[in-house]
Design an enzyme around this catalytic site. Structure first.
Site, PDB file in Angstrom:
ATOM      1  N   GLU A  40     -58.848 -64.655  21.747  1.00  0.00           N
ATOM      2  CA  GLU A  40     -60.217 -65.054  21.394  1.00  0.00           C
ATOM      3  C   GLU A  40     -60.504 -66.435  22.020  1.00  0.00           C
ATOM      4  OE1 GLU A  40     -60.331 -65.692  17.164  1.00  0.00           O
ATOM      5  OE2 GLU A  40     -62.520 -65.756  17.066  1.00  0.00           O
ATOM      6  N   LYS A 115     -68.208 -60.332  17.890  1.00  0.00           N
ATOM      7  CA  LYS A 115     -67.451 -60.391  16.629  1.00  0.00           C
ATOM      8  C   LYS A 115     -68.363 -60.197  15.421  1.00  0.00           C
ATOM      9  CE  LYS A 115     -63.951 -63.352  14.379  1.00  0.00           C
ATOM     10  NZ  LYS A 115     -63.196 -64.633  14.538  1.00  0.00           N
ATOM     11  N   CYS A 148     -59.982 -60.994  16.085  1.00  0.00           N
ATOM     12  CA  CYS A 148     -59.311 -61.786  15.070  1.00  0.00           C
ATOM     13  C   CYS A 148     -59.636 -61.343  13.644  1.00  0.00           C
ATOM     14  CB  CYS A 148     -59.618 -63.269  15.310  1.00  0.00           C
ATOM     15  SG  CYS A 148     -58.326 -64.337  14.638  1.00  0.00           S
TER      16      CYS A 148
HETATM   17  C1  ACM Z   1     -60.269 -66.107  13.301  1.00  0.00           C
HETATM   18  O1  ACM Z   1     -60.995 -65.136  13.098  1.00  0.00           O
HETATM   19  N1  ACM Z   1     -60.317 -66.769  14.422  1.00  0.00           N
HETATM   20  C2  ACM Z   1     -59.291 -66.522  12.299  1.00  0.00           C
END
Ligand code: ACM
Length: 267
Positions: A40, A115, A148
């Site tokens: 990420e 995301k 993530c």
């Molecule tokens: C995250 O989602 N970077 C912990």
């Protein structure tokens, strides 16, 4: 399905040093793999202080955009190596900012994921993803992306499996300790492979320190961890996998996707 070699690339970016972060990450991509997943926000680092700061680093990633320097470098690497790359980076789309992952094929075509489940301060820095959970034919299989903290929401991996993903590419900047274990369940309950690419190192730019936990790994549909890196070093976790269709039967009488009873579930 034919076997494919996949890699989870574990990096240590330094905040704001985009050019050197990108080159260091690409130097870790093994030469012989069909799919390599980078972490990420791999080019910038994680701890932005303001939305303006995100905007100053973000690139357009949409299907018709003119590639900026980071996307341009990913496209060039994919073309010269024959490897499909998945990488997390900050995306600008008009006034909106997303924590996104881009899939770049060697022929220059791309897929995009934004995301959905934002973590902590990300809620002030980014807009929540609006593309749901798309799946893309790539590297001889069907690849879906999640980023993530999406690991905490079983719906993310489930949505990808129901959409046909055989491999989940999972760029991460993990700070909580549970994800690497949880992904074993995500793979088992959906009958998918997952390639989790995390970073290492620390950042302390926003009044609190974050320590990133490494442990990048590749997990198979029966929950076997095929390979895992340590929690501190950079490198690439590589495995040769045979992606099938998601939800491969677990026993002669049980299919992990087919046996669901959605008419009895809430939400
Ligand atoms: C995250 O989602 N970077 C912990």
């Amino acid at each position: 399905m034919n076997p494919v070699t996949v890699a989870a690339v574990q990096t240590e970016p330094f905040f704001g040093r985009v050019a050197s972060n990108v080159e260091a990450a690409l130097a870790l991509v093994p030469g012989n793999c069909a799919l390599a997943v980078l972490p990420e926000l791999f080019a910038t680092g994680y701890q932005f202080r303001t939305r303006d700061e995100v905007a100053s680093f973000a690139e357009e990633l949409g299907p018709d955009c003119r590639p900026g320097p980071i996307l341009g470098r990913l496209l060039a690497h994919a073309a010269s190596s024959g490897t499909t790359l998945v990488a997390g980076l900050a995306e600008r789309a008009g006034a909106r900012l997303f924590n996104s992952a881009v899939l770049v094929r060697p022929d220059g075509t791309r897929g995009l994921y934004r995301k959905v489940h934002l973590f902590m301060d990300e809620k002030q820095l980014f807009d929540p993803g609006d593309l749901a959970f798309p799946v893309f034919p790539a590297a001889g299989t069907q690849v879906g992306m999640m980023i993530c903290f999406d690991w905490l929401f079983p719906e993310a991996a489930r949505s990808l499996a129901l959409a046909g993903a055989a491999v989940i590419a999972h760029p991460c900047n993990l700070v909580l300790p549970w994800c690497q274990e949880a992904m074993i369940t995500r793979c088992l309950e959906n009958g998918v492979h997952a390639v989790t690419a995390n970073r290492v190192g620390r950042e302390d730019r926003a009044g609190f320190e974050l320590a990133f936990s490494g442990g990048s790994q590749i997990v198979a549909p029966r929950g076997e961890r095929l390979v895992r890196l340590d929690r501190t070093g950079t490198g690439a976790a590589v495995a040769r996998i045979e992606p099938g269709t998601p939800g491969t039967p677990l026993t002669a009488h049980n299919d992990v996707l087919g046996d669901r009873r959605p008419e009895l579930y809430r939400g």
